[in-house]
Scaffold this motif. Sequence first.
Motif, PDB file in Angstrom:
ATOM      1  N   HIS A 234      -6.006   4.966   4.225  1.00 62.48           N
ATOM      2  CA  HIS A 234      -6.873   5.976   3.624  1.00 62.48           C
ATOM      3  C   HIS A 234      -7.787   6.561   4.696  1.00 62.48           C
ATOM      4  O   HIS A 234      -8.347   5.824   5.498  1.00 62.48           O
TER       5      HIS A 234
ATOM      6  N   ARG B 279     -14.162   4.880  -2.101  1.00 63.09           N
ATOM      7  CA  ARG B 279     -12.943   5.354  -1.466  1.00 63.09           C
ATOM      8  C   ARG B 279     -12.220   6.098  -2.586  1.00 63.09           C
ATOM      9  O   ARG B 279     -12.687   7.142  -3.011  1.00 63.09           O
ATOM     10  N   CYS B 280     -11.099   5.610  -3.088  1.00 66.00           N
ATOM     11  CA  CYS B 280     -10.480   6.212  -4.263  1.00 66.00           C
ATOM     12  C   CYS B 280     -11.080   5.600  -5.528  1.00 66.00           C
ATOM     13  O   CYS B 280     -11.874   4.664  -5.483  1.00 66.00           O
TER      14      CYS B 280
ATOM     15  N   TYR C  96      -1.771   2.415  -4.588  1.00 65.68           N
ATOM     16  CA  TYR C  96      -1.931   3.693  -3.898  1.00 65.68           C
ATOM     17  C   TYR C  96      -1.512   4.826  -4.825  1.00 65.68           C
ATOM     18  O   TYR C  96      -0.553   4.682  -5.584  1.00 65.68           O
TER      19      TYR C  96
ATOM     20  N   ILE D 108       4.038   3.922   7.160  1.00 68.35           N
ATOM     21  CA  ILE D 108       2.892   4.723   6.735  1.00 68.35           C
ATOM     22  C   ILE D 108       3.217   5.663   5.585  1.00 68.35           C
ATOM     23  O   ILE D 108       2.327   6.297   5.043  1.00 68.35           O
TER      24      ILE D 108
ATOM     25  N   GLN E 161       0.822  -1.207   0.000  1.00 68.17           N
ATOM     26  CA  GLN E 161       0.000   0.000   0.000  1.00 68.17           C
ATOM     27  C   GLN E 161       0.857   1.258   0.000  1.00 68.17           C
ATOM     28  O   GLN E 161       0.386   2.310  -0.416  1.00 68.17           O
ATOM     29  N   LYS E 162       2.077   1.156   0.472  1.00 64.38           N
ATOM     30  CA  LYS E 162       2.929   2.332   0.554  1.00 64.38           C
ATOM     31  C   LYS E 162       4.328   1.970   0.045  1.00 64.38           C
ATOM     32  O   LYS E 162       4.736   0.809   0.114  1.00 64.38           O
TER      33      LYS E 162
ATOM     34  N   ILE F 213      -7.427  11.137   2.047  1.00 62.20           N
ATOM     35  CA  ILE F 213      -6.092  11.526   2.515  1.00 62.20           C
ATOM     36  C   ILE F 213      -5.250  10.288   2.805  1.00 62.20           C
ATOM     37  O   ILE F 213      -5.780   9.183   2.947  1.00 62.20           O
ATOM     38  N   ASP F 214      -3.943  10.532   2.913  1.00 63.32           N
ATOM     39  CA  ASP F 214      -3.006   9.416   3.108  1.00 63.32           C
ATOM     40  C   ASP F 214      -2.797   9.065   4.578  1.00 63.32           C
ATOM     41  O   ASP F 214      -1.804   8.427   4.929  1.00 63.32           O
ATOM     42  N   ALA F 215      -3.721   9.459   5.433  1.00 72.41           N
ATOM     43  CA  ALA F 215      -3.685   9.051   6.841  1.00 72.41           C
ATOM     44  C   ALA F 215      -4.929   8.232   7.130  1.00 72.41           C
ATOM     45  O   ALA F 215      -6.052   8.742   7.003  1.00 72.41           O
TER      46      ALA F 215
END
Lengths: 357, 357
Positions: free
Chosen positions: B301, A144-145, A88, A356, A66-67, B266-268
């Motif tokens: 997310h 979501r996205c 992502y 993260i 994911q990251k 957002i990415d958090a």
Amino acid sequence: MTDDLLNSIDTPAVLVDLDVAQRNIQRFQDYARAHGLAVRPHIKTHKLPAIARMQLEAGACGITCQKVSEAEAMIADCPQITDVLITYNILGASKLTRLRALAQKVRLSVVADSKAVVQGLSGAFADAPAPLAVLVECDTGAHRCGVASPQAAADLAQIIADAPGLTFGGLMTYPPAGGEAGVETFMTAAKHLIEASGLAVPVITSGGTPSMMHAAEAPVTTEYRPGTYVYNDRSLVARGVCGWEDCALSVVATVVSVPAPDRAIIDAGSKALTSDLLGLTGYGHVLGRDDITIDQLSEEHGRLVSAGPIGLAVGDRVRIVPNHACVVTNMVDQILAIGQGRATPETFPVAARGCIR
Amino acid sequence: MTDDLLNSIDTPAVLVDLDVAQRNIQRFQDYARAHGLAVRPHIKTHKLPAIARMQLEAGACGITCQKVSEAEAMIADCPQITDVLITYNILGASKLTRLRALAQKVRLSVVADSKAVVQGLSGAFADAPAPLAVLVECDTGAHRCGVASPQAAADLAQIIADAPGLTFGGLMTYPPAGGEAGVETFMTAAKHLIEASGLAVPVITSGGTPSMMHAAEAPVTTEYRPGTYVYNDRSLVARGVCGWEDCALSVVATVVSVPAPDRAIIDAGSKALTSDLLGLTGYGHVLGRDDITIDQLSEEHGRLVSAGPIGLAVGDRVRIVPNHACVVTNMVDQILAIGQGRATPETFPVAARGCIR
């Protein structure tokens, strides 16, 4: 697991039974093979190179991260990982620089759902030795996205194909549970539009453990990305996806207080079990004790209550299947692995914990 | 904070304004001094030796930790910490061995709420060079750990006093918010019973940020252990304890997708903000945007929705005050410190992160 072994563990601890994990891996790999689906497990659930190896040896085509930092941590200690998809939108100079370095080490692909993200990726890869494969993320109902329509997917596919340093890699979605019909409709329409413009759609990738055994009901899909399936958890038992015996991950805790006949306190709180509810009541399942509810967590305390006598004493160990396995993995620097012939638990550092960025 | 500085941060990141933290520390220290209360901050909120130093320099009498490993991590890098209370029932050979080593390095005290815990402590300290101070944990209404009555507290105090290697150190409680009357009643009764048996009660310690400015309403209390007060958070703003300007900790995130006019991603996610709700709706407050709700978190997310146009673009930064500061601190290996004259953020490793044992 014997009582002696259980009592030898310093608590709280996250315990993973690799025999159960192996069985879970094989079960979905068999399903996917029977239906002509590639499997690209999401490593977020385990964050362990050793388990990624088990998944690849069972037949996975690569891994999902994911990251960028997750991918970096996973490949650092696992030469078997040669193919990574990062699902992502990657933005910003720091991450793009690291992404380009990553592309030197593995076959890499990423996703995008907007022109802004594509422009960033193109800027970073325009002068790269090889183009980066970029898939279009599609919103098939999870909200979501993702681009909202097949036409928007086709438009973005063309933008990717035209962007210096990039190639169009296909379509990706994270669907809602039970969303196979929506995936099929959206992806089929998008594929036709994209192919009509002369581009190939090499991959259509979907994922999510809850409905993985229905993946073939969206036959347009070529690849599936389950994550939690390797461990399972209370949320999946509650959905009828698996039984307690299929749960590879548990939290071992010690009873530190029995302040009332119907109440006990354990040394695992939200720093071990997390506050994830996933629609459930209570914060986990005490194995063998259907009567107990974990009704409250502080950071270091879990409160167990029962309608009858709690029947626990200070010093007793309990094993808990958490609501959500993935987030528990992220709380600990190491897990204890059992199974595969081990006489005592072996410590595995959680290589990709806390990644993260 | 300037836009340039905000945009220079690789996200997600946890940002701590030390000027705000200093003001928060001083505010409660002033209150406590005016009411003759000792302050023993709980370090769970920051897990940072540098902030423990600020608290001690402001006048704190020592620190509170929840686990042996937290205490070990905090004192390793902070010689100013000479007095530690661990407010937890410590059980098991491994932890007791470490506890005894810790007692060589600082003035140490712990708590117990059962004979079983006292026996374990006594076994470990019976031949120690100096006795260990053990306080009796009392349940004054939170229904977590703690003996249930003043008489039970007196009985356990006597057991501690009689146990080899231990001395009776006083009474401790973690009260429910607004529970000052309950604390006063319970602790006064317990104190009288204990003193009647010839034992002194050197310390009566209570704690909890939500009602800290009412601590003096339980005058039997000699010491207070607030944790969250140093950073504050959305839950404390919601309770009317502080304002947004008093929140020292925020999560900086980047907008990675704007898939609909009223939605941004957002990415958090829960790996940064956590799923802790503390009775609130939504997973944090976007500073300057009262119209936005963070209505859903995945691990990486966060979904922002607004009744009107979301008004954000891909790449924009937002700052979020989380529901619960302590648990956010525990998610990250480092925080970015600003304030106290720093021109750019300074990285502080979160020394006591992940210390669950």
